[in-house]
Design a protein around this motif. Structure first.
Motif, short mmCIF file in Angstrom:
data_model
loop_
_atom_site.label_atom_id
_atom_site.label_comp_id
_atom_site.label_asym_id
_atom_site.label_seq_id
_atom_site.Cartn_x
_atom_site.Cartn_y
_atom_site.Cartn_z
N ILE A 15 52.81 55.38 20.22
CA ILE A 15 53.98 54.90 19.48
C ILE A 15 53.45 54.05 18.32
O ILE A 15 54.25 54.08 17.21
CB ILE A 15 54.75 54.22 20.72
CG1 ILE A 15 55.32 55.11 21.62
CG2 ILE A 15 55.96 53.54 19.82
CD1 ILE A 15 56.49 56.41 21.04
N GLU A 16 52.62 53.16 18.70
CA GLU A 16 52.17 52.20 17.34
C GLU A 16 51.88 53.04 16.22
O GLU A 16 51.90 52.85 14.89
CB GLU A 16 51.35 51.40 17.72
CG GLU A 16 52.04 50.54 19.01
CD GLU A 16 53.07 49.32 18.26
OE1 GLU A 16 53.09 49.32 17.18
OE2 GLU A 16 54.14 49.27 19.07
N ALA A 17 50.60 54.31 16.58
CA ALA A 17 50.22 54.88 15.34
C ALA A 17 51.29 55.72 14.64
O ALA A 17 51.39 55.76 13.38
CB ALA A 17 49.41 55.89 16.16
N ILE A 18 52.25 56.21 15.44
CA ILE A 18 53.37 57.02 14.83
C ILE A 18 54.24 55.96 13.83
O ILE A 18 54.58 56.32 12.76
CB ILE A 18 54.27 57.61 15.82
CG1 ILE A 18 53.48 58.78 16.49
CG2 ILE A 18 55.68 58.08 15.17
CD1 ILE A 18 54.13 59.46 17.83
N LYS A 19 54.57 54.82 14.25
CA LYS A 19 55.34 53.88 13.64
C LYS A 19 54.54 53.57 12.35
O LYS A 19 55.44 53.47 11.27
CB LYS A 19 55.65 52.76 14.42
CG LYS A 19 56.76 52.79 15.70
CD LYS A 19 57.10 51.69 16.36
CE LYS A 19 56.39 50.30 16.24
NZ LYS A 19 56.80 49.56 17.49
N THR A 20 53.34 53.16 12.38
CA THR A 20 52.55 52.94 11.23
C THR A 20 52.49 54.12 10.25
O THR A 20 52.67 53.78 8.97
CB THR A 20 51.24 52.66 11.61
OG1 THR A 20 51.25 51.43 12.47
CG2 THR A 20 50.03 52.13 10.41
N LYS A 21 52.21 55.10 10.83
CA LYS A 21 52.14 56.50 9.93
C LYS A 21 53.53 56.83 9.12
O LYS A 21 53.48 56.98 8.18
CB LYS A 21 51.71 57.66 10.72
CG LYS A 21 51.50 58.87 10.06
CD LYS A 21 50.09 59.23 9.31
CE LYS A 21 49.74 60.19 8.55
NZ LYS A 21 48.59 60.76 8.67
N LEU A 22 54.41 56.56 9.82
CA LEU A 22 55.79 56.77 9.29
C LEU A 22 56.43 55.55 8.53
O LEU A 22 57.34 55.99 7.85
CB LEU A 22 56.72 57.14 10.38
CG LEU A 22 56.53 58.65 11.10
CD1 LEU A 22 57.57 58.78 12.22
CD2 LEU A 22 56.41 59.70 10.04
N ARG A 23 55.56 54.44 8.51
CA ARG A 23 56.12 53.40 8.03
C ARG A 23 57.62 53.03 8.20
O ARG A 23 58.39 52.90 7.40
CB ARG A 23 55.97 53.48 6.42
CG ARG A 23 54.63 53.37 5.92
CD ARG A 23 54.55 53.86 4.48
NE ARG A 23 53.28 54.15 3.96
CZ ARG A 23 52.62 55.20 3.90
NH1 ARG A 23 53.04 56.26 4.37
NH2 ARG A 23 51.34 55.44 3.33
#
Length: 73
Positions: A15-23
């Motif tokens: 979830i954290e990686a997705i949020k970061t990647k999608l800004r």
């Protein structure tokens, strides 16, 4: 990290990686604790897709956020 194991720690990482990647501006609204390992495979599919691309259109981000919303418990 072995993301093949459906653990809450892996859910939180993805979830954290997705949020970061999608800004994601609404990232605060998408707490990892809202997701459980029950839908792990679906979450992993989204994570893999997000990591496979460098850029996303606005409509793609909206679709991904919608799908993530459906996976929240």
């Amino acid at each position: 990290m072995d993301l093949n194991q459906p653990t809450q720690e892996n859910v939180e990482y993805m979830i954290e990686a997705i949020k970061t990647k999608l800004r994601m501006a609404t990232g605060a609204a998408m707490q990892a604790s809202s997701f459980t390992s029950d839908k792990y495979e679906d979450l992993k599919d989204i994570y893999d897709m997000v990591n496979s691309k460098d850029r996303f259109s606005i409509s793609e981000v909206e679709a991904l956020v919608s799908e993530l919303g459906k996976l929240r418990s």
